[in-house]
Write an enzyme that holds these catalytic residues in place. Structure first.
Site, PDB file in Angstrom:
ATOM      1  N   SER A 196       0.860  -1.188   0.000  1.00 20.92           N
ATOM      2  CA  SER A 196       0.000   0.000   0.000  1.00 20.92           C
ATOM      3  C   SER A 196       0.896   1.238   0.000  1.00 20.92           C
ATOM      4  O   SER A 196       2.055   1.152  -0.409  1.00 20.92           O
ATOM      5  CB  SER A 196      -0.951  -0.027   1.204  1.00 20.92           C
ATOM      6  OG  SER A 196      -1.957   0.952   1.051  1.00 20.92           O
ATOM      7  N   ASN A 197       0.390   2.361   0.435  1.00 16.60           N
ATOM      8  CA  ASN A 197       1.177   3.599   0.437  1.00 16.60           C
ATOM      9  C   ASN A 197       0.741   4.486   1.599  1.00 16.60           C
ATOM     10  O   ASN A 197      -0.143   4.113   2.371  1.00 16.60           O
ATOM     11  CB  ASN A 197       1.026   4.305  -0.911  1.00 16.60           C
ATOM     12  CG  ASN A 197      -0.423   4.594  -1.208  1.00 16.60           C
ATOM     13  OD1 ASN A 197      -1.080   5.342  -0.502  1.00 16.60           O
ATOM     14  ND2 ASN A 197      -0.957   3.971  -2.248  1.00 16.60           N
ATOM     15  N   ASP A 198       1.347   5.672   1.693  1.00 21.31           N
ATOM     16  CA  ASP A 198       1.149   6.535   2.865  1.00 21.31           C
ATOM     17  C   ASP A 198      -0.101   7.401   2.829  1.00 21.31           C
ATOM     18  O   ASP A 198      -0.288   8.242   3.704  1.00 21.31           O
ATOM     19  CB  ASP A 198       2.364   7.465   3.025  1.00 21.31           C
ATOM     20  CG  ASP A 198       3.534   6.746   3.666  1.00 21.31           C
ATOM     21  OD1 ASP A 198       3.293   5.770   4.392  1.00 21.31           O
ATOM     22  OD2 ASP A 198       4.682   7.175   3.444  1.00 21.31           O
TER      23      ASP A 198
END
Ligand code: CTP
Ligand code: CA
Length: 228
Positions: A33-35
């Site tokens: 995923s990502n931030d």
């Protein structure tokens, strides 16, 4: 009774907002995923509702609970693929689509049905490109107003303009996430908004709520042709 009288610059308009970071499964307990925190997308959904729009919020993984407003239709998704299906199935009835979500560019080629056990000292994960949702919608445009985001860590103007053209967008919101007070997780943002003609609006450090209001005001002006 009050609800009947609610009007606003987006009254009668259907707005779709995507928020958060997509989750690309490696196995049942692991993912890529990502931030993205979801905050910008949530702010846009709330602001669109306050301006009278009929709002659908399509949210992937977020740090916070999405707005609990019964007037905002909330759809939870996980992967880029499920987000693509959620937006394309609603595209025909959409007036404005704002894509604040951070969509994974690659997903694991194989997602295991059971937890992967450790074995050798190294492990290779093969990734395959996801479908670019905005680009897909840009090609399917039939009167909809399409807005993208570009989170960059340098050369934001150059990359944002390139994405605007490549994805056939009406507006793009560029932010340099390496600047303090901008981007992932913060309650504030520093953005520049471009259209095909160039810079439309430069917003200094502002709350994400304020950025959302200004962006939606621009969209409302452009679809109605009336200055607000
Ligand atoms: N986007 C999308 N589908 C993807 C990837 C991105 O719809 N598979 C959208 C994002 O929601 C965002 C915009 O495209 O509104 C720009 O995303 P960004 O990651 O900045 O651009 P990319 O085209 O993916 O380019 P890169 O990551 O290489 O900068
Ligand atoms: Ca990307």
């Amino acid at each position: 009774l009050q609800a009947v009288n609610v009007k606003g610059p987006l009254a009668g308009k259907k707005v779709i907002v995507t928020a958060g970071g997509t989750v690309e499964r490696i196995d049942p307990v692991r993912y890529i995923s990502n931030d993205s925190s979801g905050k910008m997308g949530f702010a846009i959904a709330r602001a669109a509702r306050a301006m009278g729009a009929e709002v659908t919020l399509i949210a992937a993984r977020t740090d916070e609970t999405p707005p609990q407003d019964p007037e905002i239709t909330l759809i939870r998704v996980e992967s880029a693929q499920s987000m693509l299906e959620a937006v394309t199935s609603r595209w025909a009835e959409c007036d404005i689509l704002i894509k604040a979500a951070a969509v994974a560019d690659y997903r694991p080629m194989h997602s295991a049905d059971s937890k992967i056990k450790k074995s050798g000292d190294t492990m290779t994960l093969e990734l395959v490109k996801t479908t670019d949702i905005l680009e897909t919608l840009g090609k399917m445009k039939d009167g909809q107003f399409l807005v993208g985001f570009a989170a960059e860590t340098g050369n934001a103007e150059y990359y944002a303009k390139d994405k605007l053209v490549r994805k056939n967008l009406d507006l793009i919101v560029a932010n340099d996430v390496s600047t303090e007070g901008a981007g992932f997780g913060t309650d504030t943002n520093i953005v520049s908004i471009y259209d095909a003609g160039g810079l439309v609006l430069d917003l200094p450090l502002s709350s994400k709520d304020e950025v959302a209001r200004r962006l939606l005001t621009l969209a409302a002006e452009r679809i109605s042709g009336v200055a607000l």
